[in-house]
Design a protein around this motif. Structure first.
Motif, mmCIF file in Angstrom:
data_model
loop_
_atom_site.group_PDB
_atom_site.id
_atom_site.type_symbol
_atom_site.label_atom_id
_atom_site.label_comp_id
_atom_site.label_asym_id
_atom_site.label_seq_id
_atom_site.Cartn_x
_atom_site.Cartn_y
_atom_site.Cartn_z
ATOM 1 N N TYR A 1 0.943 -1.175 0.021
ATOM 2 C CA TYR A 1 0.108 -0.020 -0.014
ATOM 3 C C TYR A 1 0.691 1.173 0.222
ATOM 4 O O TYR A 1 1.745 1.419 0.679
ATOM 5 C CB TYR A 1 -0.949 -0.061 1.262
ATOM 6 C CG TYR A 1 -1.589 1.378 1.610
ATOM 7 C CD1 TYR A 1 -2.179 1.861 0.624
ATOM 8 C CD2 TYR A 1 -1.350 1.816 2.832
ATOM 9 C CE1 TYR A 1 -2.908 3.208 1.041
ATOM 10 C CE2 TYR A 1 -1.883 2.930 3.331
ATOM 11 C CZ TYR A 1 -2.727 3.763 2.275
ATOM 12 O OH TYR A 1 -3.232 4.996 2.834
ATOM 13 N N THR B 1 0.431 5.192 -0.351
ATOM 14 C CA THR B 1 -0.475 6.599 -0.447
ATOM 15 C C THR B 1 -0.205 7.358 -1.541
ATOM 16 O O THR B 1 1.153 7.611 -1.728
ATOM 17 C CB THR B 1 -0.683 7.179 0.858
ATOM 18 O OG1 THR B 1 -1.939 7.976 0.733
ATOM 19 C CG2 THR B 1 0.569 7.896 1.009
ATOM 20 N N SER C 1 -2.565 3.779 8.002
ATOM 21 C CA SER C 1 -2.426 3.029 6.727
ATOM 22 C C SER C 1 -3.029 1.500 7.119
ATOM 23 O O SER C 1 -3.610 0.678 6.369
ATOM 24 C CB SER C 1 -0.999 2.735 6.400
ATOM 25 O OG SER C 1 -0.313 2.493 7.589
ATOM 26 N N THR D 1 -6.874 1.578 6.835
ATOM 27 C CA THR D 1 -7.249 1.494 5.542
ATOM 28 C C THR D 1 -7.057 0.151 5.040
ATOM 29 O O THR D 1 -8.226 -0.402 4.362
ATOM 30 C CB THR D 1 -6.403 2.494 4.658
ATOM 31 O OG1 THR D 1 -6.476 3.900 5.109
ATOM 32 C CG2 THR D 1 -6.826 2.145 3.130
ATOM 33 N N ASP E 1 -6.861 1.489 -2.986
ATOM 34 C CA ASP E 1 -6.785 2.634 -3.643
ATOM 35 C C ASP E 1 -7.979 3.384 -3.442
ATOM 36 O O ASP E 1 -7.784 4.582 -3.093
ATOM 37 C CB ASP E 1 -6.317 2.508 -5.112
ATOM 38 C CG ASP E 1 -4.821 1.790 -5.577
ATOM 39 O OD1 ASP E 1 -4.124 1.935 -4.513
ATOM 40 O OD2 ASP E 1 -4.659 1.386 -6.316
ATOM 41 N N ASP F 1 -8.241 4.447 0.214
ATOM 42 C CA ASP F 1 -7.053 5.521 0.444
ATOM 43 C C ASP F 1 -7.749 6.913 0.109
ATOM 44 O O ASP F 1 -7.573 8.051 0.834
ATOM 45 C CB ASP F 1 -5.905 5.266 -0.294
ATOM 46 C CG ASP F 1 -4.643 6.223 0.026
ATOM 47 O OD1 ASP F 1 -4.342 6.368 1.129
ATOM 48 O OD2 ASP F 1 -3.862 6.520 -0.943
ATOM 49 N N TRP G 1 -8.709 10.546 2.391
ATOM 50 C CA TRP G 1 -7.984 11.766 1.957
ATOM 51 C C TRP G 1 -8.874 12.779 1.362
ATOM 52 O O TRP G 1 -9.115 13.895 1.794
ATOM 53 C CB TRP G 1 -6.634 11.699 1.346
ATOM 54 C CG TRP G 1 -5.577 10.801 2.112
ATOM 55 C CD1 TRP G 1 -5.217 9.715 1.832
ATOM 56 C CD2 TRP G 1 -4.898 11.310 3.394
ATOM 57 N NE1 TRP G 1 -4.335 9.320 2.736
ATOM 58 C CE2 TRP G 1 -4.207 10.377 3.447
ATOM 59 C CE3 TRP G 1 -4.886 12.583 3.817
ATOM 60 C CZ2 TRP G 1 -2.950 10.464 4.567
ATOM 61 C CZ3 TRP G 1 -4.161 12.653 4.973
ATOM 62 C CH2 TRP G 1 -3.338 11.713 5.216
#
Length: 739
Positions: A146, A148, A386, A389, A412, A415, A419
């Protein structure tokens, strides 16, 4: 008078229990973290042996955490010159300057730009169960961790677990490229119960210099990062040792200044009073305020998680007191900027486990109001977003979580929701929600807010040239000029491009209306890059009056210059590239977009890619505040898809190519790795690429620096090294034959 306080708990209680709606044992929380990556795991014997003979692949960090008497001695004895991996683990990307744009240029102009975000996260979190830990590796192959894509919402970055006190240099590179400072982690340093008996974290030499403090500053200078997050909890030290600790912080700042380390920053965790008592204070008050002073000691504080006044009554840490307002008032009384010094912690790692409440939806607005509807008062700190997520996504997928084809795209999306917000569009303001504590803690709770609903996007695009290939820092293969130059999966966040400020702000190109079902969608596409591992893909239904604007980058470019803009495009549906326009917004009308048509015919760039060039008329005294791509329909509506492999902004035209690299040679080898070095240019180079020589070069490594480790190369292998400028122009190659 201090506000009413909740009952004090023994300092051995984990901070992760504070926001529990029903309570959770320390063993349970530690077990979760340990399963991901042990905080104090030592290098394996095999790794240590390989390192003794030469560099390793992947290149890895050496653990130097001063957690006990032996590791204090090891840290003091450490010399990068004798560490075969050290040269390849240095970050050489300078900290980019962020633009100071007007609020009107933000996706949400109501958001206050003063609040900052600290983000402590695991490096290269592995989504697949049973996958090997990559936390201490700079880059590598055959894994898909992962990574970001949202550095634009982070101001201070720190790792969690792993080697810790040395931050991963790939993450430092990506952070600096986006104007984010990167910190190492000092975790539970050894402070002796019998001061002076043995060297510990506070040890001094005969001249009174703090040995560990000096060493930590020197490591930051050598490896290229910006300071440390100091986690001292679960222990009480003497008042004299606490005074020594404060003096050590001051000495570290003095040494950093003397060594020319800009932006050096120390952030202390709220778990230790200035008299040495091991207590979580959950606010900034007389007990801990002495750690943060104007111009010296620590620069900021990560305030423990039990600060909200709306912690539910079901928690043993429930209180009705307002901890935020008096904390901010005390900071101002001490001539401190609360936005620069007070970071109120949000435990993202444990939220929605049935006990811990969703931090953004339930708590964040006490410090930074949702949608800018109120006055922000300080900053926020995120703990291990993280993990949450990844785990939330795995839980939602259930039996499909073991399928990479399902898991990776879902992460994805998760994430992006964290945000950019639930709408996956930072310009969409969510409707406020008011979940009950039970709802907000539920495992199946669906978060409604993202960080973009609290803080605005940052940007570093203040001058030309600027180039992006939309490279996310990983891929299932690698491409150069559109041609396949590597078939293996790879990861390296350190070569992630400056990615779009807004992911994904789409609006009607005719009306300016944000959102809607008739708009095209935008996202990254792996495996179809022009250069790297990914590109931008815009697709949907287009035709007639349908037109979509994809607003990409917030900028502060001098519109009085003779700018040359270009896009490298590849049609997926016939004629798709012909429907594209380049959009600019200006400071006098930041919500409007001026559309440009290509100048002249498209230029063939090979492998089906074409370069479209656009030249806006110079506007003296004006500022370009946003870059957009527009797709405009014609005729009957039909499927539409196009790839964008590069967006480039030049100041007039391509500049001089970088000089051919010099000093290219093999530096060291081991059974599994070859270390390559060269003389890096002082300026004007974006990155260096190592490739095999020949008509169909294979990509071996990319770095913004002067050294790289690749997998072991057989004797006779011919290599090339090219320097690439910030406009994408490549130097003539330096060549090398491995002997």
């Amino acid at each position: 008078m201090h506000p009413a306080q909740p009952p004090r708990r023994p300092f051995t209680v984990s901070r992760r229990t504070f926001l529990s709606a029903a309570g959770v044992t320390l063993a349970a929380t530690v077990g979760t973290a340990a399963a991901a990556a042990p905080a104090t795991a030592a290098p394996t014997t095999a790794t240590a042996k390989a390192a003794a003979n030469g560099p390793t692949f992947p290149p890895t960090l050496t653990e130097l955490q001063p957690r006990d008497a032996a590791s204090v001695q090891a840290l003091l004895a450490y010399d990068p010159a004798t560490d075969p991996n050290a040269r390849y683990m240095r970050s050489r990307v300078p900290l980019a300057r962020r633009i100071d744009g007007a609020r009107a240029t933000q996706a949400n102009p109501k958001l206050d730009p003063r609040p900052r975000i600290t983000s402590l996260n695991h490096y290269y979190n592995q989504p697949l169960a049973g996958a090997p830990s990559l936390v201490d590796t700079r880059y590598g192959y055959d894994q898909h961790p992962y990574i970001t894509r949202f550095a634009q919402y982070q101001d201070i970055l720190g790792g969690w677990m792993g080697a810790q006190n040395l931050p991963n240099p790939g993450y430092v590179d990506a952070a600096h490229r986006n104007g984010t400072i990167a910190l190492g982690i000092v975790f539970q340093p050894y402070i002796s119960a019998t001061p002076g008996a043995v060297p510990d974290f506070l040890a001094r030499d005969a001249a009174g210099n703090y040995l560990i403090g000096d060493k930590l500053v020197d490591l930051a200078g050598y490896f290229g990062f910006d300071g440390y997050f100091l986690n001292i909890e679960g222990k009480t030290i003497t008042e004299g040792q606490a005074a020594d600790l404060a003096a050590l912080f001051d000495a570290m700042h003095a040494r950093a200044r003397a060594n020319g380390i800009d932006h050096f920053h120390l952030q202390i965790y709220d778990a230790l009073w200035t008299d040495g008592s091991g207590e979580y204070e959950n606010r900034f008050d007389a007990h801990n305020a002495g750690w943060v002073n104007p111009g010296h000691t620590a620069d900021s504080m990560f305030i423990n998680y039990a600060w909200p006044k709306n912690i539910p009554t079901t928690s043993s840490y429930h209180h009705d007191a307002d901890y935020v307002t008096p904390s901010v008032a005390l900071a101002k009384e001490r001539s401190l900027d609360p936005f620069a010094t007070l970071y109120f912690g949000l435990d993202i790692q444990e939220e929605n486990d049935g006990r811990h409440l969703n931090a953004l939806d339930y708590f964040a607005s006490e410090v930074v109001p949702l949608n800018g509807d109120g006055a922000a008062v300080a900053s926020l700190a995120l703990f291990v977003q993280s993990d949450r997520t990844v785990q939330r996504t795995r839980d939602q997928l259930g039996d499909q979580a073991g399928d990479p084809a399902q898991l990776y795209p879902a992460i994805d999306v998760a994430d992006r929701k964290f945000w950019s917000g639930a709408a996956q569009n930072p310009a969409v303001q969510p409707v406020p929600v008011h979940p009950s504590p039970v709802e907000a803690a539920a495992v199946d709770y669906v978060p409604r807010y993202g960080m973009a609903n609290f803080v605005p996007e940052r940007s570093v695009i203040g001058a030309a040239p600027f180039t992006t290939r939309f490279n996310t820092g990983q891929g299932d293969g690698f491409r150069l000029a559109g041609a396949r130059a590597g078939a293996r999966a790879w990861y390296h966040i350190g070569i992630q491009d400056v990615l779009p400020s807004w992911q994904w702000w789409t609006r009607d190109a005719a009306t300016g209306e944000t959102g809607g079902d008739r708009l095209l969608s935008a996202d990254y596409e792996g495996g179809a890059a022009y250069n790297g591992g990914s590109c931008l893909r815009i697709e949907g239904r287009l035709g007639g009056e349908l037109a979509t604007e994809v607003r990409l980058y917030r900028t502060a470019l001098d519109a009085g210059r003779a700018l040359e803009l270009s896009l490298l495009v590849k049609a997926v549906t016939a004629g798709a590239g012909d429907r594209l326009r380049f959009g600019l917004s200006y400071g006098d009308r930041p919500t409007a977009t001026q559309w440009l048509s290509p100048v002249g015919a498209a230029v063939d760039a090979g492998e089906g890619w074409r370069r479209l060039t656009f030249r806006p008329r110079p506007r003296r005294g004006a500022t370009v505040t946003a870059l957009s791509i527009g797709a405009f329909g014609t005729g009957a509506a039909a499927d539409f898809a196009v790839r964008v492999g590069e967006l480039r902004v030049l100041d007039g035209a391509l500049g001089r190519r970088p000089a051919r690299p010099s000093g290219f040679r093999v530096d060291a080898t081991s059974a599994g790795a070859t270390g390559l070095v060269w003389q890096a240019a002082e300026r004007g180079v974006w990155y260096y690429d190592v490739r095999t020589a020949g008509p169909a070069p294979q990509w071996l490594g990319r770095i913004s620096g002067d050294a790289v480790v690749v997998e072991a190369l057989p004797s006779g292998t011919r290599l090339t090294l090219v320097a690439v400028g910030f406009d994408g122009a490549e130097s003539a190659p330096a060549t090398l034959t491995v002997r």
